[in-house]
Design a protein around this motif. Structure first.
Motif: not given
Length: 254
Positions: A214-228
């Protein structure tokens, strides 16, 4: 970016699950950031590579599981690094850690494997970290396919650090027999190494036929996932997949 589906069990017992694959570099980096990333991804299953494997490794694995709101399933020191964590939604049917044939002078490698039930679905699970040496890596890709088949279940998911890009022989061997989840339904980011300078995809999640990506990848932009947190947690970026796994004929889901 479209939202990634949340976990759920459908009326017929079919399970929509989130699977995370993550090389955590023996938890040598920011452990709080690592736990925050895992929690924010809300996975049902985590396929870990480079889990702690030496002194008091079981306690380290338990601490990570607890901090991430998960439970330890199998692997770690007993699988030479690969490990599986899960939520309590997954009922563990059996586990087996496998040490692979070792080439003198190279690291010991292994697989962490399990069969779990989620909803009305029965799923084989495998976490891997393939060799840096091409010949050994190709042999391990073949052993991975054999091991998935030997789990004896209709559906399975495998994930890990392949130490190879998609145009490499071992990666192509796996993608020829299984579904490369990113290629099937890209979502989020593609490149997994390194967090500060992503320039290659060497981590992946694969599924057997019948499992819908249904979807797969690096979770950039997923709520709660900070780039830092992604850059502080470890030296790889995680891969998150949402999968739909059909219910089995003997489904008695809860």
């Amino acid at each position: 970016m479209l939202p990634l589906p949340d976990s759920r069990t459908e009326p017929d017992g079919t399970a929509v699950i989130r699977v995370l694959s993550y090389n955590i570099r023996s938890m040598r980096d920011d452990r709080a950031a690592l736990a925050r990333v895992i929690r924010a991804c809300a996975p049902d299953l985590v396929l870990v590579q480079e889990a702690p494997r030496f002194f008091r490794w079981r306690k380290a694995a338990e601490r990570l599981a607890r901090a991430a709101g998960l439970v330890y399933v199998t692997g770690g020191g007993t699988a030479a690094g690969p490990m599986i964590l899960s939520t309590l939604r997954a009922q563990v049917e059996r586990t087996e850690d496998v040490l692979l044939p070792r080439t003198p002078g190279l690291h010991q490698r292994g697989f962490a494997t399990a069969v779990v039930r989620i909803g009305g679905a029965r799923l084989g699970v495998l976490s891997c970290h393939l060799s840096l040496a091409a010949r050994e890596r190709d042999e391990q890709a073949g052993l991975l396919l054999e091991r998935l088949a030997a789990l004896g279940v209709p559906y399975a998911v495998a994930g890990g650090d392949l130490n190879e890009r998609p145009d490499g022989g071992s990666f192509r061997r796996l993608a020829g027999a299984l579904t490369d989840a990113w290629a099937a339904r890209p979502w989020g980011g593609e490149l997994t190494s390194t967090p500060r300078d992503p320039h290659q995809r060497i981590d992946a999640i694969f599924t057997t036929p019948g499992v819908e990506v249904l979807g797969c990848g690096v979770p950039h932009g997923l709520p709660g996932v900070r780039e830092s947190d992604l850059t502080a947690a470890t030296d790889h970026l995680p891969v998150l997949a949402a999968l739909r796994v059909p219910a089995g004929a003997d489904s008695h889901h809860r």
